[in-house]
Scaffold this motif. Structure first.
Motif, PDB file in Angstrom:
ATOM      1  N   SER A 194       0.832  -1.213   0.000  1.00  0.00           N
ATOM      2  CA  SER A 194       0.000   0.000   0.000  1.00  0.00           C
ATOM      3  C   SER A 194       0.862   1.257   0.000  1.00  0.00           C
ATOM      4  N   GLN A 241      -7.569   0.503  -0.566  1.00  0.00           N
ATOM      5  CA  GLN A 241      -7.853  -0.774   0.096  1.00  0.00           C
ATOM      6  C   GLN A 241      -9.174  -0.704   0.854  1.00  0.00           C
ATOM      7  N   ASP A 255      -5.699  -1.430  -4.971  1.00  0.00           N
ATOM      8  CA  ASP A 255      -5.148  -1.959  -3.724  1.00  0.00           C
ATOM      9  C   ASP A 255      -6.113  -3.010  -3.185  1.00  0.00           C
TER      10      ASP A 255
HETATM   11 MG   LIG Z   1      -2.210  -2.719   1.997  1.00  0.00          MG
END
Ligand SMILES: [Mg+2]
Ligand SMILES: Nc1ncnc2c1ncn2[C@@H]1O[C@H](COP(=O)(O)OP(=O)(O)OP(=O)(O)O)[C@@H](O)[C@H]1O
Lengths: 257, 245
Positions: free
Chosen positions: A52, A92, A169
């Motif tokens: 990330s 994410q 993500d």
């Molecule tokens: Mg991540």
């Protein structure tokens, strides 16, 4: 890879010697890779390996300590670059704006930059939500959605930008197997239709081996290997193999279940 | 707190630079404006009535005893217009609106909504800070004008019904009018405008600077309110001193 009829729209992404530390922890320890225009490049790696953080650097949310990131040969640290190329990140967590409805979230880029008249925006929003099978949620607030629905709304919001580089993500975490397949299909379709350069960060082995042109395996802030899915599967490094073949049934305490 | 002053000034400066965009963001300015009004109108009315009242009660009997009943209207009028309404309302709004701004922007920061804005090339200063700062800079002075009027009314009411004073309404306001000039009210309103900018800047800055999870948001809210109040009281002295002549 590109059929000559299609205009390649995607950009080339180069990462050179990228390093980043938070406090004393070196999260990215010198990453080098190139993603070709129109390619689907998948990055796999265990939790906490810095995936990330890498994506945040690529979209310009974090500045590297060392190294550079080039889009079509131009450093993304120059301010005009953000306006010149359309890039999108699917977070994410989704990162929808909680004070706006799903429809407003998806249309936000167009509304704020006044790129289209309202009726046109409405049409595009409905179309993109339909693409991710979320049409019925257009007037809901993000708080009323499940994790997977948020993720799909975030993908719709990224599609509206008509990106030349799209970063996902963990697009299929929190999704059921059917939705995962739909998202995988969507990533593939979008890439085929617009030749958008796609970079997918995921733990999902089915997704990775399903969509990837090339796969990179990352651990501890370093890239262990980069190659075609077949090459990565056959790569003889123990860490790569453990990660790719981890299977809970092999653990002794699950043996007798 | 003071290590952040530079950042706050910078934030204010950037917002000021974006001011021409305020018209484009007028929808959000109006939303914020009405939210401020909705959240605080009733409180402002009640608080200012009692502030005027208690001031009358504290000063009135002593002045009447010394044969100065005609000074009550003037003292209450001046104190409310120049000092009490601006400062008390600013403190009230710091608690009511500043905290909400810091919490909202802080949670957007923590849950990556601000990062999401930036990936869409939407400047969070234009999108979040500008509408809030413009709205509070418009709303707070208006609220204070209202607070001054209600404060005077509260003072007059107490002066009439309290049997130590028993100053009729008309006399109270006659005295008030002979002592209080438009300039006094204008000074109070100008100070309020500065307080509004302090509250907006401090709270938005705290929100943007939030780190950590829900606890970080809580910390930001507390800091936004406390720092706003400290700066309001300090600037109250500085501005009063500057406006004196
Ligand atoms: Mg991540
Ligand atoms: N803003 C930050 N400040 C300090 N440390 C950070 C920050 N962001 C990330 N880290 C650290 O960097 C490391 C990598 O985090 P990152 O979120 O990139 O992992 P990841 O590979 O995406 O994991 P996951 O698969 O669980 O999402 C972690 O150890 C994390 O603690």
């Amino acid at each position: 890879m590109n059929s000559p009829a299609q205009k390649p729209d995607g950009v080339k992404l180069e990462v050179r010697g990228l390093r980043k530390s938070f406090a004393s922890q070196e999260v990215l320890q010198g990453l080098d890779f190139t993603v070709q225009p129109g390619e689907i490049f998948v990055i796999m790696g265990p939790s906490g390996s810095g995936k990330s953080v890498l994506l945040k650097h690529l979209i310009g949310l974090e500045a590297p300590d060392a190294g550079e990131i080039l889009v079509n040969g131009e450093s993304i640290m120059t301010p005009e670059i953000a306006a010149k190329y359309r890039m999108a990140l699917v977070f994410q967590s989704g990162a929808l704006l909680n004070s706006l409805t799903v429809g407003e979230n998806v249309g936000l880029y167009l509304t704020e930059h006044r790129l289209k008249p309202p009726a046109e925006i409405e049409r595009i929003v409905r179309e993109k939500l339909a693409d991710v099978r979320l049409s019925e949620a257009i007037h809901k607030m993000p708080g009323e959605l499940s994790g997977g629905m948020k993720k799909r709304a975030a993908i719709a919001r990224a599609l509206v930008i008509e990106p030349q580089l799209i970063l996902y993500d963990e697009p299929t975490s929190e999704l059921d197997p059917l939705s995962s397949v739909v998202i995988g299909q969507e990533i593939w379709n979008l890439n085929q239709n617009t030749r958008v350069t796609s970079l997918v960060v995921t733990h999902d082995r089915d997704l990775a081996f399903g969509v990837a042109d090339r796969i990179a395996v990352m651990d501890g802030g370093q890239i262990l290997t980069i190659g075609t899915p077949e090459a990565v599967k056959a790569f003889p490094d123990a860490r790569v193999q453990t990660f790719l073949n981890a299977d809970f049934k092999r653990e002794p305490r699950f043996k007798n279940i | 707190m003071f290590d952040n002053i530079g950042q706050m000034v910078l934030l204010f400066w950037r917002t000021l630079g974006a001011l021409p965009l305020a018209w484009r963001q007028r929808q959000k300015v109006f939303e914020q404006f009405f939210e401020i009004g909705n959240a605080s109108l009733l409180m402002v009315c009640m608080l200012s009535f009692f502030i005027g009242g208690v001031l009358s009660l504290q000063t009135g009997p002593a002045l009447v005893e010394r044969g100065l009943p005609s000074a009550v209207g003037g003292i209450v009028g001046l104190a409310v217009a120049r000092e009490l309404a601006p400062v008390m309302m600013a403190i009230l709004i710091a608690g009511r609106i500043g905290s909400a701004m810091a919490a909202e922007i802080g949670s957007m920061r923590v849950y990556q909504e601000i990062d999401a804005l930036r990936t869409m090339n939407i400047n969070p200063i234009h999108y979040l800070v500008l509408p809030r700062l413009v709205a509070i800079a418009l709303a707070l002075p208006m609220l204070v004008v209202l607070a001054i009027l209600i404060g005077w009314f509260g003072g007059a009411t107490v002066a009439e019904i309290n049997h130590h004073m028993a100053i009729p309404f008309a006399v109270f306001f006659g005295d008030l009018r002979s002592m209080v000039e438009l300039k006094d009210v204008a000074n109070g309103v100008f100070k309020t405008f500065c307080f509004a900018i302090i509250i907006g800047t401090v709270s938005c800055h705290q929100g943007m600077a939030t780190i950590g999870g829900p606890r970080g948001i809580g910390r930001s809210v507390t800091k936004a309110v406390v720092n706003s109040i400290i700066l309001i009281v300090m600037f109250d002295y500085i501005l009063t001193r500057l406006l004196l002549h």
